[in-house]
Design a protein around this motif. Structure first.
Motif: not given
Length: 383
Positions: A143-161
């Motif tokens: 999903h390269p067209e929306v990758a940045d926002s999706l990856i940012d969400n994954l990173l946010a969840g990872y950092k919270h954990d």
């Protein structure tokens, strides 16, 4: 001990580094077995603030047994076991004995560790990072067209954990320090997961560990480094608030991870500012054998091609900043000093210096160290 990123002195001094006490008589031990790896070379490397230093190695026999040891440090230190690109991270606190068992080639993701609470946690974090890496790369590919926002969400969840379930729970621990410097690589671009330069909230996480290390390990080089990163993050946050805008690091699709590091006169230099030029990104140790001859070669290339658009961005991995400033005082290209560890995004897999990347005029990495066969010819092709 053998040649690596630094010359390790046999007199129990690690050049310019106060982290390893040496000559104390007290040692830690890392033992175990790595099966299915007969005749493979297992490296035992120190993960210092300036890169990875090869301390020892062994050619594995049928049973894959190994035994390494090192001098006790006054604060938690970090090491790794490595066969090719398969890595097991090890945290050492005092004089413990850590036992590791694994099977090659999947040892990075499926190993067992005994005798160390710290390393059980480091393993948990390493597996989380591997899983995050796989998810982020899959998103970028599918999903390269929306990758940045999706990856940012994954990173946010990872950092919270990780911040709530690991770092804030025991910020004085080696595994908490380890977590601060994890990163992912997506489309050949490395990105720190916790990055105070990109996210002001991350500075609180660095600050928590820095404060704890100041208390438990006063005067340690790692603690001082954390403290400096935290202070720098607070300064940047105040500047941003004063300007009324968000910090943007490497906002363009440049193809490189930025290296916001200070040069020998105190100015912050950015790799991303060199768009439009061909850049030789060079990680070098001025204190290593042969440095003078190497620098002379770089000077020849610079004088020959600078007027045609070549710039050299040389990052020092030396321990002694004062020594580095003396060495670069009369060099004409950009010289910066890394006391933050951000260079690891480029240097982690390397076992020797210098480490060279070539970057085209569009600020895209086009040659990594393993791809460069004839440096001058590669530069000419890019110019």
């Amino acid at each position: 001990m053998k040649n690596n990123l630094k010359t390790i002195l046999a007199s129990c001094l690690l050049s310019g580094t106060a982290m390893l006490t040496g000559c104390s008589g007290e040692q830690f031990h890392v033992t175990g077995n790595i099966t299915n790896a007969k005749d493979s070379v297992l490296y035992f490397e120190h993960n210092s603030l300036t890169g990875f230093h090869k301390l020892d190695s062994v050619k594995l026999a049928d049973d894959g047994s190994f035994a390494f040891s090192g001098d006790k440090a006054d604060n938690p230190e970090f090491y790794r076991l490595r066969i090719a690109d398969q890595i097991i991270n090890i945290g050492i606190d005092s004089t413990e004995t850590v036992n590791v068992t694994a099977a090659y080639p999947g040892m990075a993701a499926s190993y067992e560790v005994k005798g160390s609470y710290e390393n059980e946690k480091i393993k948990e974090l390493a597996l989380k990072q591997i899983n995050l890496q796989a998810q982020c790369q899959a998103i970028a590919t599918q999903h390269p067209e929306v990758a940045d926002s999706l990856i940012d969400n994954l990173l946010a969840g990872y950092k919270h954990d990780v911040s709530n379930n690991y770092i804030f729970k025991e910020p004085m621990r080696a595994y908490s320090y380890f977590a601060l410097f994890q990163y992912i690589v997506v489309n050949n671009r490395a990105r720190l997961i916790f990055n105070p330069a990109r996210d002001a909230a991350d500075n609180k996480v660095f600050g928590a560990v820095a404060t704890s290390w100041d208390t438990f390990y006063p005067g340690s080089e790692r603690g001082e480094n954390l403290h400096n990163i935290a202070i720098k993050g607070m300064q940047d946050e105040r500047i941003v608030k004063a300007r009324g805008k968000q910090v943007e690091v490497n906002a363009e699709e440049t193809g490189v991870i930025d290296l916001p590091l200070r040069d020998n006169v105190g100015n912050e230099r950015h790799l991303t500012d060199l768009k439009g030029q061909v850049v030789l990104l060079d990680f070098h140790i001025f204190g290593m054998k042969g440095s003078t001859e190497y620098i002379m070669r770089m000077r020849e290339l610079y004088e020959k091609y600078h007027s045609k658009g070549l710039e050299i961005f040389m990052v020092s991995l030396d321990d002694n900043e004062h020594f580095w400033k003396e060495q670069v005082a009369n060099l004409p290209w950009i010289n910066v000093f890394d006391n933050t560890g951000i260079s690891r995004a480029y240097t982690e897999a390397a076992t020797a210096t210098p480490i060279i990347y070539l970057i085209d005029r569009g600020n895209n990495i086009v040659r990594n160290p393993g791809q460069i066969k004839n440096l001058e010819a590669e530069i000419q092709a890019l110019l």
